[in-house]
Design a protein around this motif. Structure first.
Motif, PDB file in Angstrom:
ATOM      1  N   GLN A  22      19.907  75.099  21.025  1.00 54.03           N
ATOM      2  CA  GLN A  22      18.612  75.367  20.137  1.00 54.03           C
ATOM      3  C   GLN A  22      17.370  74.962  20.158  1.00 54.03           C
ATOM      4  OE1 GLN A  22      19.995  77.915  18.639  1.00 54.03           O
ATOM      5  NE2 GLN A  22      19.265  77.159  16.367  1.00 54.03           N
ATOM      6  N   ARG A  39      21.850  80.976  13.050  1.00 55.88           N
ATOM      7  CA  ARG A  39      22.911  80.431  12.023  1.00 55.88           C
ATOM      8  C   ARG A  39      24.241  80.392  12.802  1.00 55.88           C
ATOM      9  NH1 ARG A  39      26.646  82.760   9.814  1.00 55.88           N
ATOM     10  NH2 ARG A  39      25.679  85.115  10.119  1.00 55.88           N
ATOM     11  N   THR A  57      24.916  79.991  15.812  1.00 54.77           N
ATOM     12  CA  THR A  57      24.610  78.887  16.963  1.00 54.77           C
ATOM     13  C   THR A  57      25.114  77.639  16.505  1.00 54.77           C
ATOM     14  OG1 THR A  57      23.293  80.164  18.443  1.00 54.77           O
ATOM     15  CG2 THR A  57      23.473  77.898  18.768  1.00 54.77           C
ATOM     16  N   TYR A  58      24.228  77.306  15.038  1.00 56.42           N
ATOM     17  CA  TYR A  58      24.626  76.112  14.352  1.00 56.42           C
ATOM     18  C   TYR A  58      25.905  75.923  14.095  1.00 56.42           C
ATOM     19  CZ  TYR A  58      19.729  74.808  14.238  1.00 56.42           C
ATOM     20  OH  TYR A  58      18.387  74.484  14.656  1.00 56.42           O
ATOM     21  N   GLN A  59      26.713  76.886  13.585  1.00 53.92           N
ATOM     22  CA  GLN A  59      28.003  76.900  13.241  1.00 53.92           C
ATOM     23  C   GLN A  59      28.840  76.294  14.573  1.00 53.92           C
ATOM     24  OE1 GLN A  59      27.558  80.632  10.144  1.00 53.92           O
ATOM     25  NE2 GLN A  59      28.818  80.877  11.895  1.00 53.92           N
ATOM     26  N   SER A  70      23.849  70.860   9.239  1.00 57.03           N
ATOM     27  CA  SER A  70      23.871  71.996   8.204  1.00 57.03           C
ATOM     28  C   SER A  70      22.682  72.338   7.440  1.00 57.03           C
ATOM     29  CB  SER A  70      24.987  71.293   7.113  1.00 57.03           C
ATOM     30  OG  SER A  70      26.289  70.895   7.723  1.00 57.03           O
ATOM     31  N   ARG A 122      21.265  74.970   9.454  1.00 55.13           N
ATOM     32  CA  ARG A 122      21.706  76.119   9.309  1.00 55.13           C
ATOM     33  C   ARG A 122      21.344  76.668   8.078  1.00 55.13           C
ATOM     34  NH1 ARG A 122      26.106  77.723   6.443  1.00 55.13           N
ATOM     35  NH2 ARG A 122      27.349  79.785   6.965  1.00 55.13           N
ATOM     36  N   GLU A 123      21.375  76.054   6.926  1.00 52.73           N
ATOM     37  CA  GLU A 123      20.851  76.742   5.806  1.00 52.73           C
ATOM     38  C   GLU A 123      19.613  77.166   5.589  1.00 52.73           C
ATOM     39  OE1 GLU A 123      23.041  76.924   2.912  1.00 52.73           O
ATOM     40  OE2 GLU A 123      21.072  77.864   1.885  1.00 52.73           O
ATOM     41  N   GLU A 180      18.258  78.871   7.912  1.00 49.07           N
ATOM     42  CA  GLU A 180      18.449  80.224   8.808  1.00 49.07           C
ATOM     43  C   GLU A 180      18.742  81.077   7.785  1.00 49.07           C
ATOM     44  OE1 GLU A 180      17.253  80.102  11.621  1.00 49.07           O
ATOM     45  OE2 GLU A 180      17.524  78.358  12.289  1.00 49.07           O
TER      46      GLU A 180
END
Lengths: 189, 73
Positions: free
Chosen positions: A28, A139, A141-143, A159, A162-163, A165
């Protein structure tokens, strides 16, 4: 120009020393769908997009730099006191050989960041759709990063990112609606 | 919703811009942006026209021309 606030957008806490996780998080930082790509993509597209969405690109592009700084903090904390031996064991021997403990813009597999990760087509629809796709890829990738991390503190920060994104994707979709609908200049009959 | 296939905007023009300003800039907003899931039973081109146009559907036919040339070429 920019004003700088000397604090992170969201706190970054790391509970365990885990350089291996830093190797994944760097995706990231300098990866194709990472925060550097995002910031540079949006800020560069501003010049040729219709006026009414320039401000959005400025705001989101700026926020991406705040995210980049959070990722940098995570990577730094996870590796700062790692010995060369620990770096080697974490799969970061290649990184160490080139950079010692310094951060660098490459992805999890070690590929250097390149401008070909981003695009400015000049067509507002093409550019905004690229931006939406970029947010969804970030998003995702963060997952995958959260799936690989068992650090509860770090996962809180991930998290949050991600939110953001999700929110950015929504705003870009609204931008598409705006430029789809309006004709601010001369009408063609 | 303005579903026309071409939109325009007027960028800011500074007194200090070195080149002659283009006061109106155009961009394309083709029909696929507005159609959603294509409804059944839409009007069709004849086979010969469809081959020429690249689509069977008038609703998706949106030829491009240079917006900065007034002869439409």
């Amino acid at each position: 120009m920019w004003l700088y606030e000397k604090k992170l957008q969201y706190p970054v806490r790391v509970s365990v020393c885990n350089p291996r996780l830093a190797k994944f998080l760097i995706e990231q930082y300098g990866g194709a769908d990472g925060e550097l790509s995002a910031a540079l993509r949006y800020l560069n597209q501003r010049y040729t997009i219709p006026d009414k969405v320039i401000g959005l690109l400025t705001d989101i592009g700026t926020e991406e730099f705040a995210h980049l700084e959070m990722i940098a903090t995570m990577v730094y904390k996870l590796t700062k006191d790692a010995t060369p031996e620990e770096m080697k064991q974490a799969g970061l021997g290649d990184h160490y050989a080139n950079h010692d403990g310094a951060l660098f813009y490459h992805d999890a597999a070690g590929n250097n960041w390149t401008a070909s990760y981003i695009q400015a087509k000049g067509d507002p629809i093409a550019d905004l759709y690229e931006d939406i796709a970029a947010e969804e890829k970030a998003r995702a990738t963060y997952q995958w990063l959260i799936n690989m991390s068992d650090d509860p503190f770090l996962n809180e920060s991930l998290s949050f990112l991600r939110e953001r994104e999700i929110v950015h994707s929504q705003r870009f979709r609204e931008a598409v609606e705006l430029i789809k609908d309006s004709n601010t200049g001369k009408k063609i009959f | 919703m303005d579903t026309s296939f071409r939109k325009s905007f007027e960028p800011f023009i500074s007194r200090f811009d070195p080149c002659k300003p283009i006061p109106v800039k155009y961009y394309e907003t083709p029909p696929q942006l507005y159609l959603g899931f294509q409804p059944e039973g839409l009007e069709q081109f004849s086979p010969a026209e469809a081959l020429k146009h690249g689509t069977l559907w008038p609703a998706l036919y949106a030829p491009y021309s240079n917006p900065y040339r007034h002869d439409g070429k």
